[in-house]
Design a protein around this motif. Structure first.
Motif, PDB file in Angstrom:
ATOM      1  N   ASN A 232    -118.137  36.339   6.281  1.00 14.67           N
ATOM      2  CA  ASN A 232    -118.710  35.186   6.760  1.00 14.67           C
ATOM      3  C   ASN A 232    -118.502  35.551   8.523  1.00 14.67           C
ATOM      4  O   ASN A 232    -118.282  34.576   9.266  1.00 14.67           O
ATOM      5  CB  ASN A 232    -118.231  33.987   6.496  1.00 14.67           C
ATOM      6  CG  ASN A 232    -118.103  33.522   5.017  1.00 14.67           C
ATOM      7  OD1 ASN A 232    -119.419  33.964   4.619  1.00 14.67           O
ATOM      8  ND2 ASN A 232    -117.419  33.097   4.465  1.00 14.67           N
ATOM      9  N   TRP A 284    -125.751  29.086   3.696  1.00 11.66           N
ATOM     10  CA  TRP A 284    -124.659  28.373   4.484  1.00 11.66           C
ATOM     11  C   TRP A 284    -123.974  27.185   3.537  1.00 11.66           C
ATOM     12  O   TRP A 284    -122.707  27.005   3.590  1.00 11.66           O
ATOM     13  CB  TRP A 284    -125.390  27.519   5.446  1.00 11.66           C
ATOM     14  CG  TRP A 284    -124.436  26.947   6.430  1.00 11.66           C
ATOM     15  CD1 TRP A 284    -124.074  27.591   7.804  1.00 11.66           C
ATOM     16  CD2 TRP A 284    -123.882  25.539   6.482  1.00 11.66           C
ATOM     17  NE1 TRP A 284    -123.014  26.613   8.356  1.00 11.66           N
ATOM     18  CE2 TRP A 284    -122.921  25.430   7.447  1.00 11.66           C
ATOM     19  CE3 TRP A 284    -123.970  24.515   5.534  1.00 11.66           C
ATOM     20  CZ2 TRP A 284    -122.193  24.387   7.775  1.00 11.66           C
ATOM     21  CZ3 TRP A 284    -123.244  23.367   5.873  1.00 11.66           C
ATOM     22  CH2 TRP A 284    -122.320  23.343   6.988  1.00 11.66           C
ATOM     23  N   TRP A 315    -126.115  25.289  12.795  1.00 10.20           N
ATOM     24  CA  TRP A 315    -124.976  25.560  11.858  1.00 10.20           C
ATOM     25  C   TRP A 315    -124.036  26.720  12.655  1.00 10.20           C
ATOM     26  O   TRP A 315    -123.337  27.423  12.212  1.00 10.20           O
ATOM     27  CB  TRP A 315    -125.570  26.318  10.432  1.00 10.20           C
ATOM     28  CG  TRP A 315    -125.927  25.502   9.565  1.00 10.20           C
ATOM     29  CD1 TRP A 315    -125.530  24.195   9.295  1.00 10.20           C
ATOM     30  CD2 TRP A 315    -127.239  25.551   8.962  1.00 10.20           C
ATOM     31  NE1 TRP A 315    -126.325  23.831   8.286  1.00 10.20           N
ATOM     32  CE2 TRP A 315    -127.315  24.536   8.074  1.00 10.20           C
ATOM     33  CE3 TRP A 315    -128.020  26.728   8.688  1.00 10.20           C
ATOM     34  CZ2 TRP A 315    -128.316  24.316   7.116  1.00 10.20           C
ATOM     35  CZ3 TRP A 315    -129.096  26.645   7.671  1.00 10.20           C
ATOM     36  CH2 TRP A 315    -129.191  25.290   7.060  1.00 10.20           C
TER      37      TRP A 315
END
Length: 397
Positions: A232, A284, A315
Motif C-alpha cells: 500500500n 481502496w 482518498w
C-alpha cells in the motif's frame, strides 16, 4: 480517517459479480477468499439477491409458490451445469492424460469442487479416485524416498493443467517442492521435455493509450523504482481490452507493486473514466491505504480526467504518470497484461462478454493466490504478502 471508524463499502458491480460466482456453483467460502471479502458480507449479498433486494427488485415474498420452487430448481440445475463447464475448462489438459493425472487434479481441487461432480466430468469413477487416494497415502515415500517417473508425471500433468500451461521447468520444480515432492531440477526438466510439457511463450500485445488530450499530466514520481518497502505504498494501473463476438470488453486493473497482487479491477463495455475509477474504488475499500500512496499510470485520458484525479485526492493518493509513449515506465503492469493474455486469452474466441470476463476472473484468482513469481522468491502474491505481515508481527512482539 481512522480505518476503525469507516465501514467497508463495495461497488454494486463488485457485489453482483461476487453473487454471480456463488450462483455459478462456487462456495461462499471460496468466492470470499478469492475476492478478499468477509464470508458474512457475501452471505448477506446472496440472501439479498435471492429476495431481489440486491438490485432493488423488491421485498421478500410472503410465501414460496410452485413457480418459485421450479425456478429455484432450474437455478440449481444451471449452477450444476456451470460448475461442470468450469471443471471441464480448467482440467482440459488433464482430460487428455491418464487416470492418475485426473485423480491428482481432482484431489488438488477437492475443496473447490465436489469430488463426485469432478469425477463425472473427468470420466472417472469416484470409487477409483478414493482407491487411488488410499494407495497414494500408503505408498507415499518418506523424506529419503523417491517417486517413479509415472507418478511424477501424473503430478506434473495435473499442475500443468492447473496453472494453464504457464510454468516452465524452474517453476514446476518449485511447485513440486512446495507440495512436498522432493525431486531434482534436472529430472523435472527431462520429464517435461520428454513428454511435451512446455510453458506457453509470451507474445507481444498492443495496449492502446489515448494521450492526445489537453488534460493536466502528473509528474513521474516513480522513475522506474518498482520495489516499494511495504504494501500500500505504490500502486499501478492500466487498461486493456478483450475482443468478443458481442464487442469489446475493457479491463482496468490496480496492482500493488510490493507483492504484484491485483487489488482492484473493473470490466465494462466502455473506456470511460468511470472504468478506472471503479477499479480504484474496489482497491481502496479492500485495502484502506494510508494517505500518501502513489498511484502510477500512463497518460491516458481516463487517468488524467478530473473525475479520476478528484477520486485520488479524496482518498489521499498522489498521482504519478509515465512519460509519453514509454511502456518501460509502467513495466510491471505491461508484464501483467502479457501473462494474462498469454495464459488465458490468446487463441480463444469468446461468444459473449460474460464468457471473457469469466476467463479473466478465473485467471486473476489463480494469479493472486497460486502463481509463483520468481521475483518474489517463487511465492504467490498472497503468500508473499502474508509472510511479510507475519514477519512484521514477529518483530513487534
Amino acid at each position: 480517517m481512522s480505518t476503525k471508524q469507516v465501514r467497508a463499502q463495495y461497488t454494486q458491480e463488485y457485489k453482483l459479480e461476487a453473487v454471480r460466482q456463488v450462483k455459478a456453483g462456487q462456495s461462499i467460502a471460496v468466492v470470499a477468499k478469492v475476492l478478499g471479502i468477509p464470508k458474512a458480507s457475501l452471505g448477506n449479498w446472496v440472501r439479498q439477491d435471492a429476495k431481489g433486494a440486491l438490485s432493488g427488485a423488491g421485498d421478500t415474498p410472503a410465501s414460496v409458490t410452485a413457480e418459485q420452487m421450479e425456478l429455484a430448481r432450474l437455478r440449481a440445475e444451471n449452477a450444476r451445469l456451470r460448475m461442470e463447464r468450469d471443471i471441464a475448462k480448467k482440467a482440459g489438459g488433464v482430460l487428455r492424460a491418464g487416470h492418475a493425472a485426473r485423480y491428482a487434479w481432482i484431489h488438488k481441487m477437492r475443496r473447490q469442487y465436489p469430488v463426485s461432480v469432478a469425477c463425472e466430468v473427468l470420466q472417472v469413477s469416484a470409487s477409483g479416485y478414493f482407491s487411488w487416494r488410499r494407495r497414494r497415502q500408503s505408498d507415499r515415500p518418506g523424506p529419503a524416498g523417491s517417486y517413479s517417473d509415472e507418478a511424477l508425471l501424473a503430478h506434473m500433468r495435473a499442475i500443468h493443467a492447473e496453472v494453464k500451461g504457464e510454468y516452465g521447468w524452474p517453476r514446476m520444480h518449485k511447485e513440486l517442492l512446495a507440495r512436498g515432492i522432493r525431486i531434482g531440477k534436472e529430472r523435472v526438466r527431462r520429464l517435461m521435455q520428454q513428454h511435451g510439457l512446455r510453458a506457453r511463450t509470451k507474445r507481444k500485445f498492443v495496449v492502446t493509450t489515448d494521450s492526445r488530450h489537453s488534460l493536466p499530466v502528473a509528474p513521474d514520481l516513480v522513475q522506474r523504482r518498482f520495489i516499494p518497502e511495504a504494501p500500500n505504498q505504490l500502486w499501478s494501473g492500466d487498461i486493456t481490452y478483450i475482443a468478443t463476438d458481442e464487442g469489446w470488453v475493457y479491463l482496468a486493473a490496480v496492482i500493488d507493486l510490493f507483492s504484484r497482487q491485483v487489488v482492484g479491477w473493473s470490466m465494462q463495455p466502455h473506456m470511460h473514466a468511470s472504468l478506472v475509477k471503479e477499479a480504484l474504488a474496489m482497491a481502496w475499500w479492500r485495502r484502506r491505504p494510508a494517505a500518501g500512496l502513489i498511484f502510477h499510470s500512463d497518460r491516458g485520458s481516463q487517468y488524467c480526467s478530473h473525475e479520476f484525479q478528484d477520486a485520488l485526492k479524496s482518498w489521499g493518493m498522489r498521482s504519478s504518470m509515465s512519460r509519453k509513449g514509454n511502456c518501460w515506465d509502467n513495466a510491471p503492469t505491461e508484464s501483467f497484461w502479457g501473462r494474462l493474455k498469454t495464459a488465458s486469452l490468446y487463441g480463444r474466441k469468446f461468444a459473449t462478454r460474460r464468457e471473457a470476463m469469466d476467463a479473466v476472473l478465473d485467471w486473476m484468482a489463480f494469479y493472486n493466490h497460486r502463481r509463483l513469481h520468481s521475483s518474489l522468491g517463487y511465492l504467490s502474491p498472497m503468500q508473499y504478502e502474508q509472510r511479510w505481515h507475519a514477519a512484521q508481527r514477529k518483530k513487534a512482539a
